[in-house]
Design an enzyme around this catalytic site. Structure first.
Site, short mmCIF file in Angstrom:
data_model
loop_
_atom_site.label_atom_id
_atom_site.label_comp_id
_atom_site.label_asym_id
_atom_site.label_seq_id
_atom_site.Cartn_x
_atom_site.Cartn_y
_atom_site.Cartn_z
CB THR A 139 -10.05 4.82 -0.77
OG1 THR A 139 -9.53 5.11 -0.09
CG2 THR A 139 -9.18 3.67 -1.64
CG HIS A 196 -1.65 -0.72 1.05
ND1 HIS A 196 -3.15 -0.72 0.53
CD2 HIS A 196 -1.91 -1.92 1.11
CE1 HIS A 196 -4.09 -1.72 0.88
NE2 HIS A 196 -3.35 -2.69 1.31
CE LYS A 210 -14.07 5.88 0.60
NZ LYS A 210 -13.39 5.81 1.31
CE LYS A 213 -6.38 13.92 0.82
NZ LYS A 213 -5.64 13.13 -0.26
NE ARG A 214 -3.68 9.63 10.04
CZ ARG A 214 -3.28 9.51 11.08
NH1 ARG A 214 -4.10 7.88 11.39
NH2 ARG A 214 -2.15 9.47 12.02
CE LYS A 245 -2.62 10.81 2.91
NZ LYS A 245 -2.91 9.89 2.28
C1 26Y Z 1 3.80 0.02 9.99
C2 26Y Z 1 2.83 1.09 10.22
C3 26Y Z 1 4.14 2.13 10.62
C4 26Y Z 1 1.68 1.52 9.15
C5 26Y Z 1 0.41 1.69 9.82
C6 26Y Z 1 -0.76 2.20 9.01
C7 26Y Z 1 2.00 1.88 7.45
C8 26Y Z 1 1.43 2.10 6.27
C9 26Y Z 1 -0.53 2.24 7.44
C10 26Y Z 1 -1.11 2.13 6.73
C11 26Y Z 1 -0.93 2.83 4.89
C12 26Y Z 1 -2.03 3.15 4.34
O1 26Y Z 1 -3.04 3.34 4.80
N1 26Y Z 1 -1.82 4.01 3.11
C13 26Y Z 1 -2.74 3.78 2.44
O2 26Y Z 1 -3.66 2.52 1.81
C14 26Y Z 1 -4.31 2.89 1.18
C15 26Y Z 1 -5.23 1.74 0.52
O3 26Y Z 1 -4.48 0.84 -0.25
C16 26Y Z 1 -4.18 3.46 0.03
O4 26Y Z 1 -5.56 4.08 -1.17
C17 26Y Z 1 -3.05 4.65 0.12
O5 26Y Z 1 -2.89 5.34 -1.53
C18 26Y Z 1 -2.55 4.55 1.19
O6 26Y Z 1 -1.53 6.03 1.59
#
Ligand code: 26Y
Length: 790
Positions: free
Chosen positions: A629, A333, A633, A521-522, A527
């Site tokens: 995503t 991701h 929406k 968004k976060r 971003k």
């Molecule tokens: C391991 C820890 C540091 C960690 C925790 C959460 C690393 C990453 C995440 C979350 C990442 C995340 O939310 N990524 C997002 O995933 C979405 C679904 O695929 C994408 O649409 C988005 O671009 C991406 O930033």
């Protein structure tokens, strides 16, 4: 549905649970009683579905996050009894909407990845795919956010405070998870995922950690009360909190424990049911089971699966590995290096030494398989699972998994060509793209009943709710003025509703007749909320100089949580807060523009924001947003995208055509060309407007309360720091293009009919972004699973 029966069940549940009748109950008690009564309605279908699924291959989604949001309204919709129940409650003098609003969000996720998991759950059920979710039932989900004097303050999330009527605790299915220092009990809580349009009910199974003995008597007898309580807490800590972190490693040891806890419990559960249904034959395991790893967080499942087979079932290592290679697939991701997990070997050794042995063995195994490829030493090193005493979780997943997928075409291409290029050359057959999607149930049917009704009327039926590609047919209305007018009237209604909500909750007045430009968004530097803030401030200065500037009135809306330890992200929130104050309090401009930072952005608030948006702001630096995503929406609710060529924006614009969106800025290939000699200083010096807004960080225009956070932001753009070059996300390079594109928005918005056409074209081409389409692609291309309807 039998109304009378439901009413009786509500009464019964209320009496048994709260010792009073519904007439005397308060909101949360009604919410619980109603939810339980509805659960009663579907429980038989739920059990039947699970029995039928056992007869064929099943998929399991392993995810550390599920951002589910609220359940009641969604389940009423899925059961297709919303209106009926609303009526029933009215007869009982209860307002359904008020009952829905008291429900706390299940916010067991950080952002996109967690919400995607929730959308996949819904689509799995609706598409009748035998898909179960596995994860952790955190007692506290993502923190709730307060804005105090412009700054983010984090408060503990208490989503369970009114109970959790939709989950069933299954003590009889508890398993034990053993760490080298202690053992805990993992107790599953099952939540039904109710399919819209069929009787299938899928399962989300979340594990809670508890102390093995309910109380340590010996310690208690010896009056070592504190020790007894400590041991209990230590166990419960494992499922206590979700790490509010989507960028850096934090709370390492506990997080690692969480990951192991989740995968070990889930695999034991799967293996147990395999043995019940198919006996001790593990050679056919992959005929029955497939596991999708949601990013690297559950990748410990691989060595744990091998451990369970070898140590508990007496299977040879080679055989266990061979089975793993047929059942695990991995989704990536992100390409942000800091988010790719690498665990220190000594931590793993400390918590579960047997797992570290297995990882070493796996590393040796793969080294041996590469021996005849004559790679250079350096290249070979990159393929190692263990490098510099750290375990590279993605490497482990790619070596063992049979599939590796990105989440949008551009993202997958970047993985193949750059980030994971050598892996792609080694295992080209493993790589696939699976462009993300969103569930049309929550993100249109539930959150925008007004637009849903119009679509249903125009298409003649509600089939689009289960087959979003049907929206294509709306294109024929693109020149139908009366349809376009109704579309705009609905947008206005949703804006009025949002404005009322913001007034009520935050006391800020906004004008529903203004253009709603929304970025939610976060909060993360890539971003580029800061770029948006700079633009807004620049527009403010422009209006001060030229108060008669021809433009529609605009409301800029932000919503974002920042990771508590991410100082720069929090400084950006503060900066936006300062701009908000400056603009909104200035009588000379506040009829033309306003700024609102909405507090505590979360799923239930998102449901109010997306339908009310005129413009969807998706302005990440090209190449950094894997998919996004939220962008989908907005599109589905008829907002054109204002964005860069990044992530799924590329596909959104491809589907709805460039002329119906506002695309600006550097593309991936442009950045590749300039990155070596990028000089943000030159952009700064050559653009007086840009200079003015950047200088506002340090020239006393705003106050950061003496923390020097604004100066730090300023320096991050112009000076760089020990860990990065200046302006690593190319804000300055994109500022001018941003401004031009925004001018185009302001002009375009003044022609209502041509604007409405753009909105309609977006809705009409949003069908492909249904997570139903995505989940069917996973089922077909990765899982080899077909739908089965009960
Ligand atoms: C391991 C820890 C540091 C960690 C925790 C959460 C690393 C990453 C995440 C979350 C990442 C995340 O939310 N990524 C997002 O995933 C979405 C679904 O695929 C994408 O649409 C988005 O671009 C991406 O930033």
């Amino acid at each position: 549905m039998n109304k009378q029966k439901l009413k009786e069940s509500m009464q019964r549940n209320c009496q048994v649970k709260y010792g009073k009748s519904i007439e005397k109950a308060v909101s949360y008690q009604i919410w619980n009683s109603l939810s339980l009564a509805l659960l009663e309605e579907i429980v038989e279908n739920w059990n039947q579905t699970q029995e039928i699924y056992k007869k064929q291959k099943r998929a399991y989604y392993f995810s550390s996050e599920y951002l589910m949001g609220r359940a009641l309204g969604n389940n009423l919709m899925s059961m297709q009894v919303y209106d009926e129940v609303k009526e029933l409650l009215e007869e009982m003098h209860i307002n359904l909407n008020e009952i829905e609003e008291i429900e706390e969000d299940a916010g067991l996720g950080n952002g996109g990845l967690g919400r995607l998991a929730a959308c996949f759950m819904d689509s799995g059920a609706v598409m009748n795919i035998p898909l179960s979710g596995y994860g952790i039932r955190y007692s506290n989900g993502l923190f709730s956010q307060k804005i105090v004097d412009g700054s983010q303050v984090e408060c503990v999330d208490e989503w369970l405070k009114y109970g959790d009527p939709w989950s069933i605790r299954k003590d009889d299915l508890a398993v034990e998870v053993t760490f080298d220092d202690f053992t805990v009990r993992a107790i599953p809580y099952d939540t039904p995922i109710i399919a819209y349009g069929s009787k299938n009910v899928n399962t989300l199974r979340l594990w809670k950690a508890e102390f093995l003995e309910s109380f340590d008597f010996e310690l208690f007898n010896n009056q070592e009360y504190d020790e007894a309580v400590q041991a209990k807490n230590r166990a419960e800590d494992i499922s206590r909190v979700l790490y509010p972190n989507d960028s850096k490693e934090e709370g390492k040891l506990l997080r690692l424990r969480q990951q192991y806890f989740m995968v070990s419990a889930s695999l034991q559960d799967i293996i147990r049911s395999h043995k019940e249904e198919h006996g001790l034959d593990f050679t056919t395991f992959d005929k029955w089971h497939v596991i999708q790893l949601n990013d690297t967080h559950p990748v410990l499942a691989i060595p744990e699966f091998i451990r369970l087979l070898v140590d508990e079932e007496g299977i040879k290592f080679e055989e266990a590995l061979a089975i793993s290679q047929r059942i695990f697939a991995y989704t990536n991701h992100t390409i942000l290096q800091e988010a790719l997990e690498k665990w220190e070997m000594d931590l793993i050794e400390q918590l579960f030494s047997r797992i570290s042995e297995i990882i070493i063995k796996l590393d040796e195994h793969f080294e041996a398989t590469l021996a005849d490829k004559d790679y250079e030493e350096e290249v070979l090193e990159q393929f190692h699972i263990i490098q510099d005493e750290k375990v590279h979780m993605a490497n482990l997943a790619i070596h063992v998994g049979f599939g590796v997928n990105g989440v949008a075409q551009l993202h997958t291409d970047i993985l193949k060509e750059r980030e994971l290029h050598q892996w792609y050359e080694l295992y080209p057959e493993k790589f696939q793209n699976k462009t993300n999607g969103i569930t049309p149930r929550r993100w249109l049917r539930l959150c925008n009943p007004e637009l849903s009704a119009l679509i249903t009327e125009l298409l003649g039926n509600e089939d689009w709710v289960m087959d979003l590609s049907k929206l294509d047919e709306l294109e024929k209305y693109v020149n139908d003025e009366s349809v376009l007018k109704r579309l705009m009237a609905i947008k206005h209604t949703k804006k009025v509703q949002l404005a009322e909500y913001i007034k009520e909750t935050q006391g800020i007045e906004i004008d529903p007749n203004s253009l709603f430009d929304i970025q939610i968004k976060r909060l993360h530097e890539y971003k580029r909320q800061l770029l948006n803030a700079f633009y807004i401030l620049d527009l403010y200065y422009e209006l001060k100089e030229n108060p008669t500037k021809e433009m529609p009135s605009v409301t800029f809306i932000f919503g974002a949580k920042a990771f508590p330890g991410y100082e720069r992200a929090k400084a950006i929130i503060k900066f936006i807060g300062q701009i908000q104050q400056l603009v909104n309090e200035d009588e000379e401009v506040n009829q033309k523009m306003r700024v609102v930072f909405v507090e505590n952005y979360r799923v239930s608030l998102a449901e109010k924001l997306f339908p009310a948006a005129d413009v969807s702001k998706q302005i990440s630096m090209a190449g950094k947003e894997a998919s996004g995503t939220g962008n989908m929406k907005f599109m589905l609710n008829g907002a054109p995208t204002f964005g860069t060529y990044d992530g799924a924006n590329v596909e959104i614009v491809e589907a709805s055509k460039e002329e119906n969106n506002f695309i600006f800025g550097l593309r991936v290939e442009d950045i590749a060309q300039i990155e070596d000699e990028y000089d943000p200083q030159a952009f700064y010096e050559n653009d007086k407007n840009l200079m003015r807004v950047i200088d506002s960080l340090i020239d006393g225009t705003f106050s950061d309360g003496g923390t020097e956070e604004f100066e730090e932001l300023h320096d991050s753009l112009l000076e760089g720091t020990s860990w990065h070059e200046p302006d690593q996300y190319y804000l300055l390079a994109d500022f001018k293009a941003f401004k031009e594109a925004q001018e185009a928005v302001l002009t375009a918005y003044q022609d209502e009919m041509s604007w409405a056409k753009m909105c309609l074209m977006n809705i009409a081409h949003a069908g492909v972004f249904s997570s139903d389409r995505t989940i069917m692609e996973y089922a077909k291309d990765l899982w080899d699973i077909k739908p089965i309807r009960i």
